[in-house]
Design an enzyme around this catalytic site. Sequence first.
Site, PDB file in Angstrom:
ATOM      1  N   GLY A  17      32.977  44.826  68.189  1.00 24.88           N
ATOM      2  CA  GLY A  17      31.337  43.716  68.336  1.00 24.88           C
ATOM      3  C   GLY A  17      31.991  42.204  69.220  1.00 24.88           C
ATOM      4  O   GLY A  17      33.265  42.474  69.182  1.00 24.88           O
ATOM      5  N   ILE A  40      31.891  39.076  68.178  1.00 24.46           N
ATOM      6  CA  ILE A  40      32.233  38.527  67.768  1.00 24.46           C
ATOM      7  C   ILE A  40      33.553  39.044  66.809  1.00 24.46           C
ATOM      8  O   ILE A  40      34.648  37.978  66.693  1.00 24.46           O
ATOM      9  CB  ILE A  40      31.854  37.394  66.527  1.00 24.46           C
ATOM     10  CG1 ILE A  40      30.360  37.223  67.623  1.00 24.46           C
ATOM     11  CG2 ILE A  40      32.531  36.179  65.774  1.00 24.46           C
ATOM     12  CD1 ILE A  40      29.599  36.158  66.085  1.00 24.46           C
ATOM     13  N   PHE A  52      31.308  42.191  59.225  1.00 25.95           N
ATOM     14  CA  PHE A  52      30.392  41.631  60.700  1.00 25.95           C
ATOM     15  C   PHE A  52      29.265  42.940  61.165  1.00 25.95           C
ATOM     16  O   PHE A  52      28.206  42.189  61.855  1.00 25.95           O
ATOM     17  CB  PHE A  52      31.163  41.755  62.372  1.00 25.95           C
ATOM     18  CG  PHE A  52      32.147  40.640  62.092  1.00 25.95           C
ATOM     19  CD1 PHE A  52      31.861  39.009  62.562  1.00 25.95           C
ATOM     20  CD2 PHE A  52      33.903  41.020  61.873  1.00 25.95           C
ATOM     21  CE1 PHE A  52      32.659  37.967  62.911  1.00 25.95           C
ATOM     22  CE2 PHE A  52      34.383  39.577  62.528  1.00 25.95           C
ATOM     23  CZ  PHE A  52      34.223  38.271  62.783  1.00 25.95           C
ATOM     24  N   SER A  69      24.294  33.197  59.152  1.00 25.06           N
ATOM     25  CA  SER A  69      24.173  33.096  60.765  1.00 25.06           C
ATOM     26  C   SER A  69      22.977  31.411  60.294  1.00 25.06           C
ATOM     27  O   SER A  69      22.445  31.552  59.209  1.00 25.06           O
ATOM     28  CB  SER A  69      22.995  33.946  61.152  1.00 25.06           C
ATOM     29  OG  SER A  69      21.742  32.811  61.760  1.00 25.06           O
ATOM     30  N   THR A  81      20.577  30.856  61.229  1.00 27.66           N
ATOM     31  CA  THR A  81      19.250  30.657  60.896  1.00 27.66           C
ATOM     32  C   THR A  81      18.950  30.925  59.112  1.00 27.66           C
ATOM     33  O   THR A  81      17.297  31.483  59.570  1.00 27.66           O
ATOM     34  CB  THR A  81      18.667  32.982  61.441  1.00 27.66           C
ATOM     35  OG1 THR A  81      17.553  33.232  61.674  1.00 27.66           O
ATOM     36  CG2 THR A  81      19.429  33.864  60.644  1.00 27.66           C
ATOM     37  N   TYR A 128      15.586  40.132  60.377  1.00 27.16           N
ATOM     38  CA  TYR A 128      17.211  39.986  60.693  1.00 27.16           C
ATOM     39  C   TYR A 128      17.791  38.707  59.831  1.00 27.16           C
ATOM     40  O   TYR A 128      19.174  39.007  59.721  1.00 27.16           O
ATOM     41  CB  TYR A 128      17.300  39.863  62.265  1.00 27.16           C
ATOM     42  CG  TYR A 128      19.027  38.836  62.208  1.00 27.16           C
ATOM     43  CD1 TYR A 128      20.373  39.604  62.209  1.00 27.16           C
ATOM     44  CD2 TYR A 128      18.683  37.862  62.849  1.00 27.16           C
ATOM     45  CE1 TYR A 128      21.163  38.899  62.620  1.00 27.16           C
ATOM     46  CE2 TYR A 128      20.411  37.292  63.221  1.00 27.16           C
ATOM     47  CZ  TYR A 128      21.403  37.921  62.901  1.00 27.16           C
ATOM     48  OH  TYR A 128      22.675  37.413  63.148  1.00 27.16           O
ATOM     49  N   LYS A 182      20.076  38.352  56.283  1.00 26.89           N
ATOM     50  CA  LYS A 182      21.291  37.567  56.701  1.00 26.89           C
ATOM     51  C   LYS A 182      21.072  36.400  55.227  1.00 26.89           C
ATOM     52  O   LYS A 182      21.895  36.390  54.412  1.00 26.89           O
ATOM     53  CB  LYS A 182      21.621  36.336  57.588  1.00 26.89           C
ATOM     54  CG  LYS A 182      21.632  37.115  59.166  1.00 26.89           C
ATOM     55  CD  LYS A 182      23.622  37.690  58.394  1.00 26.89           C
ATOM     56  CE  LYS A 182      23.990  38.456  59.931  1.00 26.89           C
ATOM     57  NZ  LYS A 182      24.785  39.353  59.804  1.00 26.89           N
ATOM     58  N   TYR A 218      26.680  31.068  61.644  1.00 26.46           N
ATOM     59  CA  TYR A 218      27.107  30.672  63.246  1.00 26.46           C
ATOM     60  C   TYR A 218      26.429  30.039  63.985  1.00 26.46           C
ATOM     61  O   TYR A 218      25.136  30.083  63.548  1.00 26.46           O
ATOM     62  CB  TYR A 218      27.563  32.077  63.527  1.00 26.46           C
ATOM     63  CG  TYR A 218      28.592  33.138  63.076  1.00 26.46           C
ATOM     64  CD1 TYR A 218      29.329  32.459  61.995  1.00 26.46           C
ATOM     65  CD2 TYR A 218      28.381  34.354  63.614  1.00 26.46           C
ATOM     66  CE1 TYR A 218      30.262  33.625  61.625  1.00 26.46           C
ATOM     67  CE2 TYR A 218      29.004  35.623  62.988  1.00 26.46           C
ATOM     68  CZ  TYR A 218      30.499  34.808  62.292  1.00 26.46           C
ATOM     69  OH  TYR A 218      31.132  36.416  61.568  1.00 26.46           O
ATOM     70  N   ASN A 249      24.805  29.066  67.964  1.00 28.34           N
ATOM     71  CA  ASN A 249      25.063  29.849  69.068  1.00 28.34           C
ATOM     72  C   ASN A 249      26.796  30.182  69.735  1.00 28.34           C
ATOM     73  O   ASN A 249      27.208  29.939  70.211  1.00 28.34           O
ATOM     74  CB  ASN A 249      24.117  29.133  70.019  1.00 28.34           C
ATOM     75  CG  ASN A 249      22.275  29.291  69.314  1.00 28.34           C
ATOM     76  OD1 ASN A 249      22.342  28.265  68.298  1.00 28.34           O
ATOM     77  ND2 ASN A 249      21.879  29.384  69.956  1.00 28.34           N
ATOM     78  N   PRO A 305       7.515  32.689  70.191  1.00 33.74           N
ATOM     79  CA  PRO A 305       7.142  32.773  69.570  1.00 33.74           C
ATOM     80  C   PRO A 305       8.357  32.801  68.039  1.00 33.74           C
ATOM     81  O   PRO A 305       9.504  33.078  67.820  1.00 33.74           O
ATOM     82  CB  PRO A 305       6.845  33.361  69.157  1.00 33.74           C
ATOM     83  CG  PRO A 305       5.933  34.280  69.583  1.00 33.74           C
ATOM     84  CD  PRO A 305       6.750  33.815  71.684  1.00 33.74           C
ATOM     85  N   GLY A 306       8.642  31.811  67.259  1.00 31.29           N
ATOM     86  CA  GLY A 306       9.817  30.970  66.199  1.00 31.29           C
ATOM     87  C   GLY A 306      10.562  30.308  66.400  1.00 31.29           C
ATOM     88  O   GLY A 306      11.457  30.598  65.986  1.00 31.29           O
TER      89      GLY A 306
HETATM   90  N1  UFG Z   1      16.639  30.421  75.865  1.00 31.68           N
HETATM   91  C1  UFG Z   1      15.395  30.379  76.892  1.00 31.68           C
HETATM   92  N2  UFG Z   1      15.221  31.430  77.543  1.00 31.68           N
HETATM   93  C2  UFG Z   1      15.557  32.882  76.933  1.00 31.68           C
HETATM   94  C3  UFG Z   1      16.515  32.804  75.876  1.00 31.68           C
HETATM   95  C4  UFG Z   1      16.672  32.121  75.419  1.00 31.68           C
HETATM   96  O1  UFG Z   1      14.526  29.051  77.086  1.00 31.68           O
HETATM   97  O2  UFG Z   1      15.709  33.748  78.292  1.00 31.68           O
HETATM   98  C5  UFG Z   1      16.327  29.346  74.770  1.00 31.68           C
HETATM   99  C6  UFG Z   1      15.768  29.788  73.482  1.00 31.68           C
HETATM  100  O3  UFG Z   1      14.307  29.230  73.994  1.00 31.68           O
HETATM  101  C7  UFG Z   1      16.183  28.602  72.717  1.00 31.68           C
HETATM  102  C8  UFG Z   1      17.613  28.630  73.024  1.00 31.68           C
HETATM  103  O4  UFG Z   1      17.499  29.174  74.561  1.00 31.68           O
HETATM  104  O5  UFG Z   1      15.983  27.058  72.416  1.00 31.68           O
HETATM  105  C9  UFG Z   1      18.445  29.692  72.526  1.00 31.68           C
HETATM  106  O6  UFG Z   1      17.903  31.420  72.409  1.00 31.68           O
HETATM  107  P1  UFG Z   1      18.688  31.925  71.849  1.00 31.68           P
HETATM  108  O7  UFG Z   1      18.284  33.236  71.982  1.00 31.68           O
HETATM  109  O8  UFG Z   1      20.314  32.065  73.332  1.00 31.68           O
HETATM  110  O9  UFG Z   1      19.570  31.527  70.433  1.00 31.68           O
HETATM  111  P2  UFG Z   1      18.551  31.193  68.989  1.00 31.68           P
HETATM  112  O10 UFG Z   1      19.026  30.192  69.074  1.00 31.68           O
HETATM  113  O11 UFG Z   1      17.104  31.817  69.331  1.00 31.68           O
HETATM  114  O12 UFG Z   1      19.322  31.951  68.353  1.00 31.68           O
HETATM  115  C10 UFG Z   1      20.244  32.734  67.703  1.00 31.68           C
HETATM  116  C11 UFG Z   1      20.832  33.803  67.835  1.00 31.68           C
HETATM  117  C12 UFG Z   1      20.492  34.118  66.223  1.00 31.68           C
HETATM  118  C13 UFG Z   1      21.068  33.056  64.870  1.00 31.68           C
HETATM  119  C14 UFG Z   1      21.075  31.148  66.163  1.00 31.68           C
HETATM  120  C15 UFG Z   1      20.981  30.872  64.593  1.00 31.68           C
HETATM  121  O13 UFG Z   1      19.726  34.403  68.335  1.00 31.68           O
HETATM  122  O14 UFG Z   1      20.971  35.922  65.561  1.00 31.68           O
HETATM  123  O15 UFG Z   1      21.264  31.756  66.886  1.00 31.68           O
HETATM  124  O16 UFG Z   1      20.747  29.408  64.976  1.00 31.68           O
HETATM  125  F1  UFG Z   1      20.518  33.301  63.948  1.00 31.68           F
END
Ligand code: UFG
Length: 334
Positions: free
Chosen positions: A10, A12, A80, A124, A126, A149, A153, A177, A179, A293-294
């Site tokens: 994968g 990482i 992983f 994560s 998360t 998910y 974790k 982790y 991002n 959302p979330g």
């Molecule tokens: N974002 C956008 N547009 C997109 C995708 C993301 O604006 O198309 C924004 C999100 O709103 C956020 C930022 O970009 O503000 C980062 O979003 P990501 O989806 O890249 O990452 P997340 O921080 O939401 O989540 C990631 C991983 C999770 C992990 C988490 C740990 O996807 O698996 O970091 O903090 F758990």
Amino acid sequence: MKILVTGGTGFIGSHTCVELLDAGFEVVIIDNLYNSKADVVDKIESITGKKVSFYKSDCCDEDALDKIFNEHQIAAVIHFAGYKAVGESVAKPIMYYQNNLMSTLALCKVMAKHNCKRLVFSSSATVYGNPASVPIHEDFPLGPTTNPYGTTKLMIENILRDILISDDHWSIALLRYFNPIGAHKSGLIGESPNDIPNNLMPYIVKVANKELPYLHVFGNDYDTPDGTGVRDYIHVVDLAKGHVNAVEKVLNSTGIDAYNLGTGNGYSVLDVVKTFARVNNIEVPYQIDPRRPGDIAQCYASTDKAYKILDWKAEKGLEEMCKDSWHFLQMTKK
Ligand code: UFG
């Protein structure tokens, strides 16, 4: 010394195999190729000039794991393997709980049988849920998580703590982790999601490559400097190196401990978009959309503990992350 890497083909996992091999470890990979391709093994070998033992098997399969431990003297495991898409986990919780929990339980059972009790777990940020403040320290309260998910974790971290309580010969590092983005300098390995990406960087790359028309920026009304979400982006090669230090730590101690792997810097969505466009000299059209959302406003790490105990810190900056992500895409087209 042999390290078993579950999910080693994968994003990482593959970068970690490269760093382990470069550091002088031997690598055995188990991966069912659910979200990756077998040629990643060849690429790991061509980057490092070293051989890898590869088993195309599922990590839930105890017999397959048992076979690996019979055939190799494994000193430690980096785990992983697991499903990782936040949105998919909301739609398919049973699949996520079953796969992520069962693979970990099968792995720990077989490890204990073979008296291999040194484990690095791919957790994560998360697990912190919506933190009360930033930077996030490892002793911050955990949860509530916002999707299945993330819950897997957190549940796995708790399972591993119970295993340690039952048997103090175990040595476990929980790596949380932030991002991960970027790719190996060679451009041979990187992140290649099959479908429309959920994460920011793979989406930006597809927009820059004109496979998608524009980026949806999810909200510009957060309490952050430019209103867009702030995250701690870390170069995947730095992250991979953190695993080598964590393996060395679990090989030389017992107990369980959690470490943030991040840079300690927060960048907004627009910081990333603008840096990517500038360093790669390419347009990234975007549109401001409602919040996803979330999502939380800000998430970045305190990195002191990883530095103090693992002697590790991230070294690569956002510009290099953006360049390497784009370079990987260029290389996949060749
Ligand atoms: N974002 C956008 N547009 C997109 C995708 C993301 O604006 O198309 C924004 C999100 O709103 C956020 C930022 O970009 O503000 C980062 O979003 P990501 O989806 O890249 O990452 P997340 O921080 O939401 O989540 C990631 C991983 C999770 C992990 C988490 C740990 O996807 O698996 O970091 O903090 F758990």
